[in-house]
Design an enzyme around this catalytic site. Structure first.
Site, mmCIF file in Angstrom:
data_model
loop_
_atom_site.group_PDB
_atom_site.id
_atom_site.type_symbol
_atom_site.label_atom_id
_atom_site.label_comp_id
_atom_site.label_asym_id
_atom_site.label_seq_id
_atom_site.Cartn_x
_atom_site.Cartn_y
_atom_site.Cartn_z
ATOM 1 N N LYS A 257 0.834 -1.215 0.000
ATOM 2 C CA LYS A 257 0.000 0.000 0.000
ATOM 3 C C LYS A 257 0.865 1.260 0.000
ATOM 4 O O LYS A 257 0.631 2.181 -0.778
ATOM 5 C CB LYS A 257 -0.931 0.025 1.232
ATOM 6 C CG LYS A 257 -1.849 -1.182 1.344
ATOM 7 C CD LYS A 257 -2.803 -1.077 2.527
ATOM 8 C CE LYS A 257 -2.143 -1.092 3.896
ATOM 9 N NZ LYS A 257 -1.510 -2.373 4.260
ATOM 10 N N ARG B 156 -9.218 0.924 9.194
ATOM 11 C CA ARG B 156 -8.864 -0.459 9.522
ATOM 12 C C ARG B 156 -9.965 -1.136 10.320
ATOM 13 O O ARG B 156 -9.822 -2.308 10.667
ATOM 14 C CB ARG B 156 -7.582 -0.456 10.362
ATOM 15 C CG ARG B 156 -6.296 -0.751 9.570
ATOM 16 C CD ARG B 156 -5.160 -0.592 10.539
ATOM 17 N NE ARG B 156 -3.952 -1.286 10.232
ATOM 18 C CZ ARG B 156 -2.892 -0.739 9.640
ATOM 19 N NH1 ARG B 156 -2.939 0.496 9.194
ATOM 20 N NH2 ARG B 156 -1.793 -1.438 9.483
ATOM 21 N N ARG C 52 12.196 -6.491 4.775
ATOM 22 C CA ARG C 52 12.225 -5.123 4.238
ATOM 23 C C ARG C 52 12.959 -4.131 5.149
ATOM 24 O O ARG C 52 12.969 -4.274 6.366
ATOM 25 C CB ARG C 52 10.811 -4.636 3.911
ATOM 26 C CG ARG C 52 9.951 -4.349 5.105
ATOM 27 C CD ARG C 52 8.560 -3.920 4.659
ATOM 28 N NE ARG C 52 7.720 -3.621 5.804
ATOM 29 C CZ ARG C 52 6.452 -3.259 5.724
ATOM 30 N NH1 ARG C 52 5.855 -3.147 4.555
ATOM 31 N NH2 ARG C 52 5.756 -2.989 6.819
ATOM 32 N N ARG D 62 11.678 -1.512 10.630
ATOM 33 C CA ARG D 62 10.575 -1.209 11.546
ATOM 34 C C ARG D 62 10.570 -2.192 12.715
ATOM 35 O O ARG D 62 10.763 -3.378 12.540
ATOM 36 C CB ARG D 62 9.242 -1.294 10.801
ATOM 37 C CG ARG D 62 8.926 -0.030 10.035
ATOM 38 C CD ARG D 62 7.717 -0.182 9.174
ATOM 39 N NE ARG D 62 6.546 -0.722 9.859
ATOM 40 C CZ ARG D 62 5.330 -0.706 9.331
ATOM 41 N NH1 ARG D 62 5.122 -0.164 8.140
ATOM 42 N NH2 ARG D 62 4.302 -1.229 9.980
ATOM 43 N N ARG E 152 -0.335 -8.694 13.631
ATOM 44 C CA ARG E 152 -0.860 -7.730 12.642
ATOM 45 C C ARG E 152 -1.767 -8.428 11.638
ATOM 46 O O ARG E 152 -2.804 -7.892 11.246
ATOM 47 C CB ARG E 152 0.305 -7.019 11.922
ATOM 48 C CG ARG E 152 0.942 -5.955 12.807
ATOM 49 C CD ARG E 152 2.368 -5.652 12.388
ATOM 50 N NE ARG E 152 2.474 -4.941 11.143
ATOM 51 C CZ ARG E 152 3.600 -4.849 10.432
ATOM 52 N NH1 ARG E 152 4.701 -5.448 10.863
ATOM 53 N NH2 ARG E 152 3.626 -4.171 9.322
HETATM 54 P P1 AMP Z 1 1.162 0.486 9.072
HETATM 55 O O1 AMP Z 1 2.338 1.363 8.839
HETATM 56 O O2 AMP Z 1 -0.041 0.897 8.285
HETATM 57 O O3 AMP Z 1 1.494 -0.985 8.899
HETATM 58 O O4 AMP Z 1 0.756 0.670 10.607
HETATM 59 C C1 AMP Z 1 1.654 0.345 11.651
HETATM 60 C C2 AMP Z 1 0.900 0.216 12.978
HETATM 61 O O5 AMP Z 1 0.278 1.469 13.303
HETATM 62 C C3 AMP Z 1 -0.247 -0.793 12.992
HETATM 63 O O6 AMP Z 1 0.191 -2.115 13.239
HETATM 64 C C4 AMP Z 1 -1.112 -0.238 14.127
HETATM 65 O O7 AMP Z 1 -0.533 -0.524 15.374
HETATM 66 C C5 AMP Z 1 -1.002 1.264 13.895
HETATM 67 N N1 AMP Z 1 -2.034 1.763 12.962
HETATM 68 C C6 AMP Z 1 -1.824 2.336 11.740
HETATM 69 N N2 AMP Z 1 -2.986 2.696 11.170
HETATM 70 C C7 AMP Z 1 -3.961 2.347 12.036
HETATM 71 C C8 AMP Z 1 -5.379 2.442 12.015
HETATM 72 N N3 AMP Z 1 -6.030 2.979 10.959
HETATM 73 N N4 AMP Z 1 -6.064 1.983 13.092
HETATM 74 C C9 AMP Z 1 -5.425 1.463 14.160
HETATM 75 N N5 AMP Z 1 -4.096 1.321 14.246
HETATM 76 C C10 AMP Z 1 -3.358 1.757 13.190
#
Ligand code: AMP
Length: 213
Positions: free
Chosen positions: A13, A87, A126, A160, A171
């Protein structure tokens, strides 16, 4: 045009959102990036979310909806790309309301489909350049000189904290339990398009371009 890139962690994404920003002057709204920024700022909210993120769980709807609301108040440019948001069903409802309040709407939800084995491979290998953010991978995209960024020459690479196998399992579970119901939700609303997320970055970009026509 306002779109959502929907898909499990590692579906690509963020990579595809960055391409759309460059090609179409759209604005990427990544709640993951916003939360990572918040946690480095040492604010109360940042400290609160850090442990939740590292464990791979979702932070509260209230926090992420608040972050998106702030960003939506700004310029829309060529439209917003929602990356990693919504989400949950509550976030999806909130987004619909926030856009309606602006007199805007959601034009397309692009579901990026990638099988689980591939997601695990992509995520556990990654890393990114600590300076310019260029993405690399241990297997699929190594820098020409080990640990030196091809783009800016920086030698500090970042991984990360939540890209380890245990957090990734959480996740994925969070995705299937709380986020995957959004596929049916947007299908019923009539704006869902599925794309095959398994090809090269260029191939997936072409699929997305087709889905946005
Ligand atoms: P991402 O970079 O999108 O993989 O997000 C990393 C982490 O941020 C996720 O595993 C959640 O802990 C938190 N996070 C990001 N976006 C959301 C969301 N829309 N709702 C809840 N937690 C989020």
């Amino acid at each position: 045009m306002n779109i959502i890139l929907l898909g499990p962690p590692g579906a690509g994404k963020g990579t595809q959102a960055k391409r759309l920003v460059d090609e179409r002057n759209m604005i990427q709204l990544s709640t993951g990036d916003m939360l990572r920024e918040a946690r480095t700022s040492g604010t109360e909210m940042g400290n609160k979310v850090a442990a939740i993120m590292d464990a791979g769980e979702l932070v509260t709807d209230e926090i992420v909806i608040g972050l998106i609301e702030e960003k939506l108040a700004g310029d829309a440019g060529g439209g917003f790309i929602f990356d990693g948001f919504p989400r949950t069903l509550a976030q999806a409802d909130a987004l619909g309301e926030l856009l309606a309040r602006k007199g805007a709407r959601l034009d397309r939800v692009v579901e990026m489909q990638v099988d689980d084995d591939e997601l695990v491979k992509r995520i556990t290998g990654r890393f990114t350049c600590g300076n310019c953010g260029e993405g690399y991978h241990d297997e699929f995209k190594r820098p020409k000189t080990p640990d030196v960024c091809d783009v800016c020459g920086e030698s500090q690479m970042k991984r990360r904290a939540d890209d380890n196998e245990e957090s990734l399992r959480t996740r994925l579970m969070e995705y299937y339990k709380k986020t995957s119901p959004l596929i049916g939700y947007y299908y019923a609303k009539g704006n869902l398009k599925g794309v095959n997320g398994l090809g090269s970055i260029e191939e997936v970009a072409a699929e997305i371009a087709g889905a946005l026509e």
